[in-house]
Motif scaffolding. Structure first.
Motif, PDB file in Angstrom:
ATOM      1  N   SER A  61       0.828  -1.197   0.000  1.00 58.63           N
ATOM      2  CA  SER A  61       0.000   0.000   0.000  1.00 58.63           C
ATOM      3  C   SER A  61       0.866   1.252   0.000  1.00 58.63           C
ATOM      4  CB  SER A  61      -0.919  -0.013   1.224  1.00 58.63           C
ATOM      5  OG  SER A  61      -1.650   1.181   1.301  1.00 58.63           O
ATOM      6  N   THR A  62       1.941   1.231   0.800  1.00 60.74           N
ATOM      7  CA  THR A  62       2.840   2.383   0.861  1.00 60.74           C
ATOM      8  C   THR A  62       3.516   2.615  -0.471  1.00 60.74           C
ATOM      9  OG1 THR A  62       3.257   1.982   3.205  1.00 60.74           O
ATOM     10  CG2 THR A  62       4.837   3.378   2.034  1.00 60.74           C
ATOM     11  N   ASP A  63       3.978   1.520  -1.108  1.00 61.32           N
ATOM     12  CA  ASP A  63       4.636   1.633  -2.407  1.00 61.32           C
ATOM     13  C   ASP A  63       3.696   2.234  -3.435  1.00 61.32           C
ATOM     14  OD1 ASP A  63       6.897   0.901  -4.297  1.00 61.32           O
ATOM     15  OD2 ASP A  63       5.257  -0.218  -5.202  1.00 61.32           O
ATOM     16  N   GLN A  64       2.442   1.778  -3.436  1.00 60.69           N
ATOM     17  CA  GLN A  64       1.462   2.295  -4.371  1.00 60.69           C
ATOM     18  C   GLN A  64       1.177   3.759  -4.088  1.00 60.69           C
ATOM     19  OE1 GLN A  64       0.321   0.696  -7.014  1.00 60.69           O
ATOM     20  NE2 GLN A  64      -0.753   2.551  -7.627  1.00 60.69           N
ATOM     21  N   GLN A  65       1.138   4.102  -2.802  1.00 57.26           N
ATOM     22  CA  GLN A  65       0.872   5.479  -2.416  1.00 57.26           C
ATOM     23  C   GLN A  65       1.994   6.392  -2.886  1.00 57.26           C
ATOM     24  OE1 GLN A  65       0.358   5.994   1.764  1.00 57.26           O
ATOM     25  NE2 GLN A  65       0.008   8.180   1.650  1.00 57.26           N
ATOM     26  N   VAL A  66       3.244   5.919  -2.757  1.00 57.29           N
ATOM     27  CA  VAL A  66       4.384   6.716  -3.182  1.00 57.29           C
ATOM     28  C   VAL A  66       4.362   6.922  -4.690  1.00 57.29           C
ATOM     29  CG1 VAL A  66       6.896   6.724  -3.419  1.00 57.29           C
ATOM     30  CG2 VAL A  66       5.865   6.099  -1.243  1.00 57.29           C
ATOM     31  N   LYS A  67       4.083   5.841  -5.436  1.00 60.76           N
ATOM     32  CA  LYS A  67       4.063   5.945  -6.895  1.00 60.76           C
ATOM     33  C   LYS A  67       2.907   6.813  -7.386  1.00 60.76           C
ATOM     34  CE  LYS A  67       6.674   2.151  -8.817  1.00 60.76           C
ATOM     35  NZ  LYS A  67       6.693   1.112  -9.861  1.00 60.76           N
ATOM     36  N   SER A  68       1.852   6.876  -6.631  1.00 55.25           N
ATOM     37  CA  SER A  68       0.708   7.685  -7.048  1.00 55.25           C
ATOM     38  C   SER A  68       0.847   9.138  -6.615  1.00 55.25           C
ATOM     39  CB  SER A  68      -0.592   7.102  -6.492  1.00 55.25           C
ATOM     40  OG  SER A  68      -0.594   7.167  -5.071  1.00 55.25           O
ATOM     41  N   SER A  69       1.874   9.444  -5.833  1.00 55.02           N
ATOM     42  CA  SER A  69       2.108  10.829  -5.424  1.00 55.02           C
ATOM     43  C   SER A  69       2.692  11.609  -6.596  1.00 55.02           C
ATOM     44  CB  SER A  69       3.038  10.883  -4.214  1.00 55.02           C
ATOM     45  OG  SER A  69       4.308  10.356  -4.541  1.00 55.02           O
ATOM     46  N   SER A  70       2.713  12.911  -6.471  1.00 54.48           N
ATOM     47  CA  SER A  70       3.169  13.757  -7.572  1.00 54.48           C
ATOM     48  C   SER A  70       4.672  13.584  -7.812  1.00 54.48           C
ATOM     49  CB  SER A  70       2.863  15.223  -7.268  1.00 54.48           C
ATOM     50  OG  SER A  70       3.572  15.645  -6.111  1.00 54.48           O
ATOM     51  N   LEU A  71       5.052  13.608  -9.069  1.00 51.73           N
ATOM     52  CA  LEU A  71       6.451  13.516  -9.469  1.00 51.73           C
ATOM     53  C   LEU A  71       6.668  14.505 -10.605  1.00 51.73           C
ATOM     54  CD1 LEU A  71       9.294  12.207  -9.603  1.00 51.73           C
ATOM     55  CD2 LEU A  71       8.315  10.521 -11.172  1.00 51.73           C
ATOM     56  N   THR A  72       7.545  15.481 -10.378  1.00 46.56           N
ATOM     57  CA  THR A  72       7.810  16.503 -11.382  1.00 46.56           C
ATOM     58  C   THR A  72       9.248  16.409 -11.853  1.00 46.56           C
ATOM     59  OG1 THR A  72       6.195  18.000 -10.369  1.00 46.56           O
ATOM     60  CG2 THR A  72       7.788  18.968 -11.892  1.00 46.56           C
ATOM     61  N   ILE A  73       9.413  16.246 -13.156  1.00 48.56           N
ATOM     62  CA  ILE A  73      10.737  16.195 -13.770  1.00 48.56           C
ATOM     63  C   ILE A  73      10.852  17.368 -14.733  1.00 48.56           C
ATOM     64  CG2 ILE A  73      12.290  14.887 -15.271  1.00 48.56           C
ATOM     65  CD1 ILE A  73      11.080  12.339 -14.149  1.00 48.56           C
ATOM     66  N   LEU A  74      11.911  18.134 -14.603  1.00 51.96           N
ATOM     67  CA  LEU A  74      12.160  19.272 -15.478  1.00 51.96           C
ATOM     68  C   LEU A  74      13.159  18.863 -16.556  1.00 51.96           C
ATOM     69  CD1 LEU A  74      11.875  22.322 -16.143  1.00 51.96           C
ATOM     70  CD2 LEU A  74      13.797  22.718 -14.575  1.00 51.96           C
ATOM     71  N   ALA A  75      12.727  18.913 -17.811  1.00 50.72           N
ATOM     72  CA  ALA A  75      13.623  18.660 -18.939  1.00 50.72           C
ATOM     73  C   ALA A  75      14.144  20.016 -19.402  1.00 50.72           C
ATOM     74  CB  ALA A  75      12.880  17.947 -20.061  1.00 50.72           C
ATOM     75  N   LEU A  76      15.383  20.293 -19.101  1.00 52.17           N
ATOM     76  CA  LEU A  76      15.939  21.635 -19.298  1.00 52.17           C
ATOM     77  C   LEU A  76      17.065  21.588 -20.324  1.00 52.17           C
ATOM     78  CD1 LEU A  76      16.014  24.609 -18.371  1.00 52.17           C
ATOM     79  CD2 LEU A  76      17.533  23.899 -16.501  1.00 52.17           C
ATOM     80  N   GLY A  77      16.959  22.435 -21.358  1.00 54.31           N
ATOM     81  CA  GLY A  77      18.014  22.421 -22.362  1.00 54.31           C
ATOM     82  C   GLY A  77      17.688  23.237 -23.589  1.00 54.31           C
ATOM     83  N   ASP A  78      18.193  22.755 -24.719  1.00 54.69           N
ATOM     84  CA  ASP A  78      18.052  23.475 -25.986  1.00 54.69           C
ATOM     85  C   ASP A  78      17.070  22.749 -26.911  1.00 54.69           C
ATOM     86  OD1 ASP A  78      19.591  21.285 -26.852  1.00 54.69           O
ATOM     87  OD2 ASP A  78      21.460  22.384 -26.540  1.00 54.69           O
ATOM     88  N   SER A  79      17.311  22.844 -28.240  1.00 56.62           N
ATOM     89  CA  SER A  79      16.377  22.250 -29.206  1.00 56.62           C
ATOM     90  C   SER A  79      16.307  20.734 -29.116  1.00 56.62           C
ATOM     91  CB  SER A  79      16.769  22.659 -30.625  1.00 56.62           C
ATOM     92  OG  SER A  79      18.098  22.241 -30.925  1.00 56.62           O
ATOM     93  N   LEU A  80      17.355  20.093 -28.623  1.00 56.16           N
ATOM     94  CA  LEU A  80      17.330  18.639 -28.456  1.00 56.16           C
ATOM     95  C   LEU A  80      16.301  18.239 -27.401  1.00 56.16           C
ATOM     96  CD1 LEU A  80      21.159  17.844 -28.531  1.00 56.16           C
ATOM     97  CD2 LEU A  80      19.481  17.426 -30.347  1.00 56.16           C
ATOM     98  N   THR A  81      16.073  19.133 -26.447  1.00 56.20           N
ATOM     99  CA  THR A  81      15.048  18.912 -25.428  1.00 56.20           C
ATOM    100  C   THR A  81      13.684  19.362 -25.926  1.00 56.20           C
ATOM    101  OG1 THR A  81      16.635  19.159 -23.614  1.00 56.20           O
ATOM    102  CG2 THR A  81      14.316  19.528 -23.092  1.00 56.20           C
ATOM    103  N   GLU A  82      13.657  20.508 -26.561  1.00 53.35           N
ATOM    104  CA  GLU A  82      12.387  21.039 -27.069  1.00 53.35           C
ATOM    105  C   GLU A  82      11.758  20.087 -28.083  1.00 53.35           C
ATOM    106  OE1 GLU A  82      10.763  25.240 -28.931  1.00 53.35           O
ATOM    107  OE2 GLU A  82      12.704  24.458 -29.591  1.00 53.35           O
TER     108      GLU A  82
END
Length: 285
Positions: A61-82
């Motif tokens: 239950s804890t594992d599922q709760q953690v995976k269902s929590s918010s996760l924000t990843i910032l993809a930061l860079g140039d045109s290869l990222t865009e």
């Protein structure tokens, strides 16, 4: 032959019957006692079995709760990222978000903060703005446009270090994407440029993607007509082969941190409840 008094002899059958009844009664009590013991033993075993399986259910239950929590990843860079030249759903941030959700991270969000033509200096100038997204993890891929312009390697390295420190100070785990360039600027410059990334990763304790375009760069079938920017299929390889093997261990670290935080919150709540109960008891007394 022993002789019994006639009155005793008359009562003998009744005595014998009484003895038989007592014997039967004793057997029944013994059977009832044995049955009660067996029932109690079975109940105890069931209770122990439930107790032993309870932590497993809690962990799941804890594992599922953690995976269902918010996760924000910032993809930061140039045109290869865009994702210059491909549909918005085909660039690497979009494909990475889809893959994470397939892996069970239901509320994972990958923010595409790539900007075509971006240099390391330009990226530093917009760090305050991008940091407002409060990313758990940042995948930083920058420097290719600097190298195309022949910008001094020391300047590129200083800018990347500044960006990394700013992101770390704002609580983000940074994954650095290594870059390499063609030999048109001379082998000395090319080597110096490529050496920036592992050196920064070592000095600043970063996780490094050795070469962001590994398996894609230079392959005509996986790049657009400019031979620089990946196709949808190229980005798919980048996500599955280059990013996820590096990203997954960091996701596991985040899960462990969130589990500890959740456990700490639960303990704090339990302690608060105990204290409230004690205070109420004292007031009653």
């Amino acid at each position: 032959m022993m002789k019994f008094p006639s009155r005793f002899a008359q009562r003998l059958p009744a005595i014998a019957m009484l003895a038989a009844v007592m014997a039967i009664s004793g057997c029944q009590k013994e059977a009832e006692t044995t049955l009660a013991d067996d029932t109690q033993s079975t109940s105890t075993e069931a209770t122990n079995s439930q107790a032993s399986t309870a932590p497993v259910a809690t962990e799941a239950s804890t594992d599922q709760q953690v995976k269902s929590s918010s996760l924000t990843i910032l993809a930061l860079g140039d045109s290869l990222t865009e994702g210059l030249g491909v549909d918005k759903d085909d660039n690497y941030p979009a494909q990475l978000e889809d893959r994470l959700q397939e892996m069970g991270y239901a509320n994972a969000k990958v923010i595409n903060s790539g900007l075509s033509g971006e240099t390391s200096t330009g990226l530093v100038n917009r760090l305050d703005w991008v940091s407002q997204t409060k990313p758990d993890i940042t995948i930083l891929t920058i420097g290719a446009n600097d190298a195309i312009r022949g910008i001094d390697v020391a300047t590129i390295e200083a800018n990347i270090r500044t960006a990394v420190k700013h992101l770390q100070d704002n609580g983000s785990i940074v994954i650095l994407g290594g870059m390499s360039i063609y030999d048109n600027l001379g082998s000395e410059y090319v080597a110096a440029f490529s050496d920036i990334y592992p050196r920064i990763a070592k000095d600043m304790n970063l996780t490094l993607i050795p070469f962001f375009l590994e398996g894609v760069g230079g392959d005509r079938e996986l790049n657009q007509a400019d031979a620089i920017h990946p196709t949808k299929e190229g980005y798919e390889i980048i996500v599955n082969d280059n990013i996820l093997p590096i990203l997954e261990p960091k996701l596991n670290e985040l899960e462990e941190l969130k589990e500890l935080k959740t456990a700490g919150t639960d303990n704090t709540a339990a302690t608060a409840q105990d204290n409230a109960t004690k205070n109420k008891t004292n007031e009653t007394i």
